[in-house]
Each structure stands twice: as structure tokens, then as C-alpha cells.
Scaffold this active site. Structure first.
Site, PDB file in Angstrom:
ATOM      1  N   CYS A   1     -18.346  -1.281  31.420  1.00  0.00           N
ATOM      2  CA  CYS A   1     -17.173  -1.283  30.533  1.00  0.00           C
ATOM      3  C   CYS A   1     -17.268  -0.126  29.531  1.00  0.00           C
ATOM      4  CB  CYS A   1     -17.049  -2.639  29.849  1.00  0.00           C
ATOM      5  SG  CYS A   1     -15.431  -2.950  29.143  1.00  0.00           S
TER       6      CYS A   1
ATOM      7  N   HIS B   1     -17.675  -6.863  34.374  1.00  0.00           N
ATOM      8  CA  HIS B   1     -18.900  -7.253  33.678  1.00  0.00           C
ATOM      9  C   HIS B   1     -19.804  -8.113  34.558  1.00  0.00           C
ATOM     10  CE1 HIS B   1     -18.008  -5.988  29.491  1.00  0.00           C
ATOM     11  NE2 HIS B   1     -16.762  -6.120  29.876  1.00  0.00           N
TER      12      HIS B   1
ATOM     13  N   GLU C   1     -22.831  -8.831  34.107  1.00  0.00           N
ATOM     14  CA  GLU C   1     -23.724  -9.651  33.278  1.00  0.00           C
ATOM     15  C   GLU C   1     -23.052 -10.932  32.799  1.00  0.00           C
ATOM     16  OE1 GLU C   1     -22.048  -7.143  32.231  1.00  0.00           O
ATOM     17  OE2 GLU C   1     -21.400  -7.446  30.159  1.00  0.00           O
TER      18      GLU C   1
END
Lengths: 230, 85
Positions: free
Chosen positions: A86, A203, A205
Site C-alpha cells: 500500500c 494488504h 498482512e
């Protein structure tokens, strides 16, 4: 393996990345302060999401001049793995670690949604545990995620297998509807010519636990472990 | 050395989608300004710098635009003539 997560003023996904690495992956992670010059022996560098320096001037434009970025660039030049997520993708582009740029979403809306991305190349240090053509469910949250580059650069990225993720529907079909920000050629993530710097808007994660609705991101980190450790 | 003021205009690269410009254009049409054909939204930066003369000041600011103020992939820039600050 040790992951170094850079914290810029305005980073807000550094803890998400730390949690994914330490709790979900069971590996070591350290925060790297943007003013430091020391990667603390990290094997893999993560440039996390957020709004470094308030997105002043352009997203990532100021962060690339942070002292730690000199070390990150040297690490990347030496072939060390760098993952830009990002805002981290925006910073990597501004720093010249990746080609192109991320511009304001075509619909001018901040998009916070779970999207689907298709794996375009599974022969990389970040995607070797995925299948090519596989569709992942991963969240995005950004206002400036429209990937842009010249036609020549886009052709080169495609010819060299450096487009790694594209926005797609559940069947893996590319369409304008599946593209949350108007990115050129539905591009969601690309890799450097050396194959060691990956930038993506989604994302991974935040997709590391069924509790969060998806664990499709786990294999990205496991891919790094399997390739870099091997 | 003297002090100069220079203004820089930064606009989205021609040919690239400019959603902000399009949104403003649509709003102007809604207001009745039907003749508007194109709108581009960019940034306007005014800075003061020390330099030997106006030419040197303009050269320095051009360098700043290439290195930081404008993104070479997505933006064009124009520099106004340096004026004594």
C-alpha cells in the site's frame, strides 16, 4: 528469519505486519525507525501501509528521503527482499525501486474493501506457494492506488512476468468491475527486475487469519521463508 | 546572492486520466458552464530561494521539480520567471 518493519511518521499498518510475522508466522520482527540508519540485521524489509508524512506533496514522496530509505535501497540493490504494501508500494515507486506510480483512484473514492486478486506469476520469492491463476481474497484500503506507467513500461513488465497480481472476479476474469481503483491493466502488484522488491496495494498482512475473514495472505510470507531460507 | 521568488505549476501528465479534473468539469457543467471542455487539477507551489541571478534560480528550481516537486511518471511542471523576493 528476521523481518524489519519500517515505521514512518504516519505509518499505520506496521503493527499489523508485526502481528502477522510474529504471531501468525512465528518469525522474528523488529520495528525500524525512519530516522535510523540501521536495518538491525533484518533479512527482509517491509515498507508498511499508512499515510507517511500525511501524504504531503504525493503519497510516498517525502518518505523516500527518510534516512532509513538509504539503507533499504542498498539492501534492495544487494538483492535483499523488500515488500512494499500500500503506502509501502507508493514509497517504493517514488524511491525508484519499482517503475511507475500510484495515482488518485479513478472514482475519487477512498476504497476500503475485500477484493480479489489473481496470481499472475508464482515463480517469485513472494508467490512460490501459490498457483498461477489462483484467486485470493485480500483487503485493500487506499485513496491513491491507481497504478500508472507508460505503455512501454507496462509491456515490459508483462513480457518479463513482473506483473504479479491483477484485480479479478471470483472466476479469475479481469474486468473493470473487479478493478477497485482504475489501475492500468488491472495491475495490483509488480516486482522489480531483480525479483526481490515486490509492491502491491492489497494488504496480505491483514489476510493472515480466518478470524479476519481470510488467510490468503499467509502464503506470501511463507513463500519468502521457503525461498530465502533455501 | 539575492533572494528570488519562483512559482511552479504542476499538472497531471497530458493523456493520463485526471479524475479530479473530470469531477470539477462535471460540476461546472451542472452549474451551467456548458462551454467548459477540459479541467485539470494540479498543485501550485511558491518558493523563495537564494541565487546569484534569476537564471540560476530557475535552473535550481527545475532541478527541484525533477527530483521531488513533480513525479516524472505522472506529472508535468512549468516554472514562472523568477522575481526578486
Amino acid at each position: 528469519m528476521k523481518f524489519g518493519i519500517v515505521t514512518f511518521p504516519g505509518s499505520n499498518c506496521d503493527y499489523d505486519a508485526f502481528h502477522a510475522i510474529t504471531e501468525m508466522l512465528g518469525e522474528d520482527a523488529v520495528y525500524l525507525w525512519h530516522k535510523d540508519h540501521d536495518l538491525q540485521g533484518s533479512d527482509v524489509i517491509i515498507l508498511p501501509g499508512g499515510f507517511s508524512y500525511g501524504d504531503y506533496l504525493r503519497p510516498g514522496a517525502i518518505a523516500r528521503f527518510s534516512p532509513i530509505m538509504q539503507e533499504v535501497a542498498a539492501h534492495a540493490k544487494a538483492g535483499g527482499p523488500v515488500l512494499g504494501v500500500c503506502n509501502g508500494f507508493q514509497i517504493a515507486c517514488e524511491a525508484g525501486l519499482l517503475p511507475g506510480a500510484l495515482m488518485r483512484n479513478a472514482n475519487l473514492q477512498f476504497v476500503s474493501a475485500k477484493v480479489r486478486v489473481r496470481i499472475e506469476n508464482s515463480d517469485t520469492m513472494f508467490t512460490n506457494l501459490y498457483e498461477r491463476g489462483e484467486v485470493l481474497r485480500i483487503p485493500v484500503a487506499h485513496g491513491d492506488g491507481r497504478y500508472v506507467a507508460s505503455a512501454e513500461v507496462l509491456d515490459e513488465l508483462e513480457a518479463e512476468g513482473r506483473v504479479i497480481f491483477r484485480y479479478a472476479d471470483a472466476n479469475g476474469t479481469l474486468s473493470a468491475d473487479a478493478n477497485p481503483n482504475g489501475s492500468e491493466r488491472n495491475i495490483a502488484g509488480i516486482i522489480s527486475d531483480g525479483g526481490n522488491v515486490l509492491g502491491l496495494m492489497p494488504h496480505p498482512e491483514r489476510a493472515c487469519s480466518p478470524l479476519l475473514g481470510s488467510n490468503d495472505g499467509v502464503r506470501l510470507f511463507e513463500s519468502i521463508l521457503s525461498r530465502v531460507a533455501a | 546572492m539575492a533572494r528570488f521568488r519562483i512559482a511552479v505549476h504542476i499538472t497531471p501528465r497530458k493523456g493520463l486520466l485526471d479524475p479530479q479534473g473530470n469531477a470539477v468539469k462535471d460540476a461546472l457543467h451542472t452549474l451551467g458552464f456548458k462551454a467548459v471542455r477540459n479541467v485539470h487539477v494540479g498543485r501550485y507551489i511558491v518558493l523563495e530561494t537564494e541565487a546569484y541571478d534569476a537564471i540560476a534560480a530557475e535552473e535550481t528550481v527545475t532541478d527541484m521539480c525533477r527530483k521531488l516537486l513533480a513525479n516524472p511518471v505522472t506529472e508535468d511542471f512549468e516554472i514562472e520567471s523568477a522575481v526578486p523576493a
